[in-house]
Design a protein around this motif. Structure first.
Motif, PDB file in Angstrom:
ATOM      1  N   UNK A 180      38.163 -10.595 -35.462  1.00  0.00           N
ATOM      2  CA  UNK A 180      38.207 -11.971 -35.951  1.00  0.00           C
ATOM      3  C   UNK A 180      38.496 -12.948 -34.817  1.00  0.00           C
ATOM      4  N   UNK A 181      39.386 -12.542 -33.896  1.00  0.00           N
ATOM      5  CA  UNK A 181      39.860 -13.419 -32.835  1.00  0.00           C
ATOM      6  C   UNK A 181      39.376 -12.932 -31.466  1.00  0.00           C
ATOM      7  N   UNK A 182      38.670 -13.771 -30.752  1.00  0.00           N
ATOM      8  CA  UNK A 182      38.223 -13.418 -29.395  1.00  0.00           C
ATOM      9  C   UNK A 182      39.419 -13.189 -28.475  1.00  0.00           C
ATOM     10  N   UNK A 183      40.466 -13.986 -28.638  1.00  0.00           N
ATOM     11  CA  UNK A 183      41.632 -13.857 -27.768  1.00  0.00           C
ATOM     12  C   UNK A 183      42.304 -12.497 -27.960  1.00  0.00           C
ATOM     13  N   UNK A 184      42.461 -12.080 -29.197  1.00  0.00           N
ATOM     14  CA  UNK A 184      43.119 -10.799 -29.447  1.00  0.00           C
ATOM     15  C   UNK A 184      42.173  -9.642 -29.122  1.00  0.00           C
ATOM     16  N   UNK A 185      40.889  -9.847 -29.299  1.00  0.00           N
ATOM     17  CA  UNK A 185      39.920  -8.848 -28.865  1.00  0.00           C
ATOM     18  C   UNK A 185      40.000  -8.618 -27.366  1.00  0.00           C
ATOM     19  N   UNK A 186      40.180  -9.715 -26.608  1.00  0.00           N
ATOM     20  CA  UNK A 186      40.328  -9.592 -25.150  1.00  0.00           C
ATOM     21  C   UNK A 186      41.623  -8.880 -24.797  1.00  0.00           C
ATOM     22  N   UNK A 187      42.679  -9.096 -25.581  1.00  0.00           N
ATOM     23  CA  UNK A 187      43.954  -8.427 -25.333  1.00  0.00           C
ATOM     24  C   UNK A 187      43.822  -6.910 -25.508  1.00  0.00           C
ATOM     25  N   UNK A 188      43.053  -6.487 -26.505  1.00  0.00           N
ATOM     26  CA  UNK A 188      42.851  -5.047 -26.719  1.00  0.00           C
ATOM     27  C   UNK A 188      42.135  -4.401 -25.540  1.00  0.00           C
ATOM     28  N   UNK A 189      41.323  -5.190 -24.821  1.00  0.00           N
ATOM     29  CA  UNK A 189      40.562  -4.689 -23.675  1.00  0.00           C
ATOM     30  C   UNK A 189      41.258  -4.941 -22.348  1.00  0.00           C
ATOM     31  N   UNK A 190      42.389  -5.610 -22.377  1.00  0.00           N
ATOM     32  CA  UNK A 190      43.137  -5.916 -21.164  1.00  0.00           C
ATOM     33  C   UNK A 190      43.571  -4.606 -20.501  1.00  0.00           C
ATOM     34  N   UNK A 191      43.363  -4.442 -19.197  1.00  0.00           N
ATOM     35  CA  UNK A 191      43.745  -3.181 -18.533  1.00  0.00           C
ATOM     36  C   UNK A 191      45.205  -2.790 -18.730  1.00  0.00           C
ATOM     37  N   UNK A 192      46.090  -3.776 -18.888  1.00  0.00           N
ATOM     38  CA  UNK A 192      47.495  -3.480 -19.120  1.00  0.00           C
ATOM     39  C   UNK A 192      47.702  -2.741 -20.439  1.00  0.00           C
ATOM     40  N   UNK A 193      46.779  -2.951 -21.363  1.00  0.00           N
ATOM     41  CA  UNK A 193      46.864  -2.345 -22.691  1.00  0.00           C
ATOM     42  C   UNK A 193      45.921  -1.141 -22.799  1.00  0.00           C
ATOM     43  N   UNK A 236      44.173   0.620 -20.574  1.00  0.00           N
ATOM     44  CA  UNK A 236      44.332   1.725 -19.632  1.00  0.00           C
ATOM     45  C   UNK A 236      45.572   2.560 -19.932  1.00  0.00           C
ATOM     46  N   UNK A 237      46.618   1.947 -20.476  1.00  0.00           N
ATOM     47  CA  UNK A 237      47.808   2.723 -20.851  1.00  0.00           C
ATOM     48  C   UNK A 237      47.506   3.596 -22.072  1.00  0.00           C
ATOM     49  N   UNK A 238      46.729   3.070 -23.005  1.00  0.00           N
ATOM     50  CA  UNK A 238      46.337   3.868 -24.171  1.00  0.00           C
ATOM     51  C   UNK A 238      45.525   5.089 -23.730  1.00  0.00           C
ATOM     52  N   UNK A 239      44.584   4.884 -22.820  1.00  0.00           N
ATOM     53  CA  UNK A 239      43.768   5.986 -22.318  1.00  0.00           C
ATOM     54  C   UNK A 239      44.647   7.013 -21.602  1.00  0.00           C
ATOM     55  N   UNK A 282      53.531  -9.566 -21.784  1.00  0.00           N
ATOM     56  CA  UNK A 282      52.886 -10.879 -21.774  1.00  0.00           C
ATOM     57  C   UNK A 282      53.827 -11.897 -21.146  1.00  0.00           C
ATOM     58  N   UNK A 283      53.259 -12.782 -20.356  1.00  0.00           N
ATOM     59  CA  UNK A 283      54.044 -13.867 -19.768  1.00  0.00           C
ATOM     60  C   UNK A 283      54.378 -14.894 -20.846  1.00  0.00           C
ATOM     61  N   UNK A 284      55.351 -15.778 -20.604  1.00  0.00           N
ATOM     62  CA  UNK A 284      55.638 -16.828 -21.591  1.00  0.00           C
ATOM     63  C   UNK A 284      54.413 -17.667 -21.941  1.00  0.00           C
ATOM     64  N   UNK A 285      53.562 -17.955 -20.960  1.00  0.00           N
ATOM     65  CA  UNK A 285      52.349 -18.724 -21.239  1.00  0.00           C
ATOM     66  C   UNK A 285      51.394 -17.940 -22.143  1.00  0.00           C
ATOM     67  N   UNK A 286      51.281 -16.627 -21.909  1.00  0.00           N
ATOM     68  CA  UNK A 286      50.419 -15.796 -22.755  1.00  0.00           C
ATOM     69  C   UNK A 286      50.983 -15.683 -24.168  1.00  0.00           C
ATOM     70  N   UNK A 287      52.299 -15.564 -24.271  1.00  0.00           N
ATOM     71  CA  UNK A 287      52.925 -15.520 -25.589  1.00  0.00           C
ATOM     72  C   UNK A 287      52.600 -16.798 -26.364  1.00  0.00           C
TER      73      UNK A 287
END
Length: 299
Positions: free
Chosen positions: A103-116, A118-121, A58-63
């Motif tokens: 609960x959180x849309x932001x964290x839900x989007x993080x779980x679907x982020x390709x960086x996350x 696609x690495x799990x897959x 995550x970038x500093x802005x994303x953090x």
């Protein structure tokens, strides 16, 4: 033996009369998905050690954005009073919030982020779903650690996870130092399953999420694994991420420093490793702790 037979056969018996060491019979990096963000050397390290680190995920802005989301959730009285929130035994401060990707849309989007995602897959060799998600808070001075354990031991015994085909990501939202309760992990110990002694009490999760007493390895076995494999610690700047296998032996100490530690924790399980009935408990844990919605996660 069919896939159905494999899913119901208990290859990793636990919660019996003693704590024993068993050889792992599952891969760590599974075949099936040939492309993704993980480089071959990262996959090789994950296979050998059971974990690998991605600096600057995550970038500093994303953090900052995710930290503000954590702050919002902590201040929300509805979240605090929800059964998905766990508080510290001594201070009554928030320790964890489960099912946070719902609960959180932001964290839900993080779980679907390709960086996350696609690495799990790539690691698990298949489509995946979220078995568990949470945010963890370890406040300064009063943050309590977790004793040595394998997540898979609990997920197998209490959730009915058949095989070691799950992987976790811990994303640091604060700097992780060697002295503020950072996660300790034994490289290579993921190849050994530690069967634990003791019968699973009813609703064990209500107390174990604060302090685990059942499903804890014997000290002799922890000592043997530590002397054989050594201990490493996950340290680094906020935004870094630790990917680790479901059977890694890990734990953390108390945080008596002024520096808090917080992270987002997401567990991905293969859709081909769907939960069955618990192998060492009378009933499964609730959905917010161990999901039984096996729908593949999509971007």
């Amino acid at each position: 033996m069919t896939l159905a037979d494999l899913s119901t056969t208990d290859r990793y018996p636990t919660r019996g009369s003693d704590s024993t060491l068993l050889d792992r019979t599952d891969p760590t990096v599974w075949s099936g998905v040939s492309t993704g963000p993980a480089a071959q050397d990262e996959l090789a390290a994950h296979d050998a050690k059971g974990f690998h680190v991605v600096e600057g995920l995550l970038s500093p802005a994303e953090v900052q954005a995710h930290w503000q989301e954590l702050e919002r959730l902590m201040r929300d009285e509805r979240v605090r009073n929800d059964e998905r929130t766990v508080v510290e035994r001594s201070s009554n401060e928030v320790r964890s919030i489960f099912e946070v990707h719902e609960i959180s849309e932001r964290i839900g989007a993080l779980a679907r982020d390709p960086r996350v995602l696609d690495r799990a897959r790539q690691i698990l060799g298949s489509d995946v779903y979220v078995h568990q998600s949470r945010i963890n808070f370890m406040p300064g001075y009063r943050g309590t650690g977790f004793y040595w354990h394998s997540d898979f031991e609990t997920w197998h015994a209490e959730d009915g996870m058949p095989a070691m085909r799950a992987v976790s990501i811990s994303i640091a939202l604060t700097d992780n130092y060697p002295f503020n309760g950072g996660l300790m992990i034994m490289p290579g110990a993921h190849r050994t399953f530690v069967s634990c002694a003791g019968e699973t009490p009813e609703d064990n999760y209500k107390s174990s999420l604060k302090q685990q007493k059942v499903g804890v390895p014997a000290e002799d076995n922890i000592t043997k694994l530590a002397y054989e494999h050594g201990i490493e610690q996950f340290t680094g700047q906020a935004g870094s991420a630790l990917w680790f296998d479901s059977n890694c032996m890990h734990g953390s100490g108390n945080n008596i420093t002024p520096y808090p530690r917080s992270n987002i924790f997401i567990v991905f399980n293969s859709v081909d490793n769907a939960l069955v009935e618990p192998f060492a408990a009378k009933s499964p844990r609730p959905n917010h702790v161990a999901s039984r919605d096996f729908t593949p996660l999509r971007r």
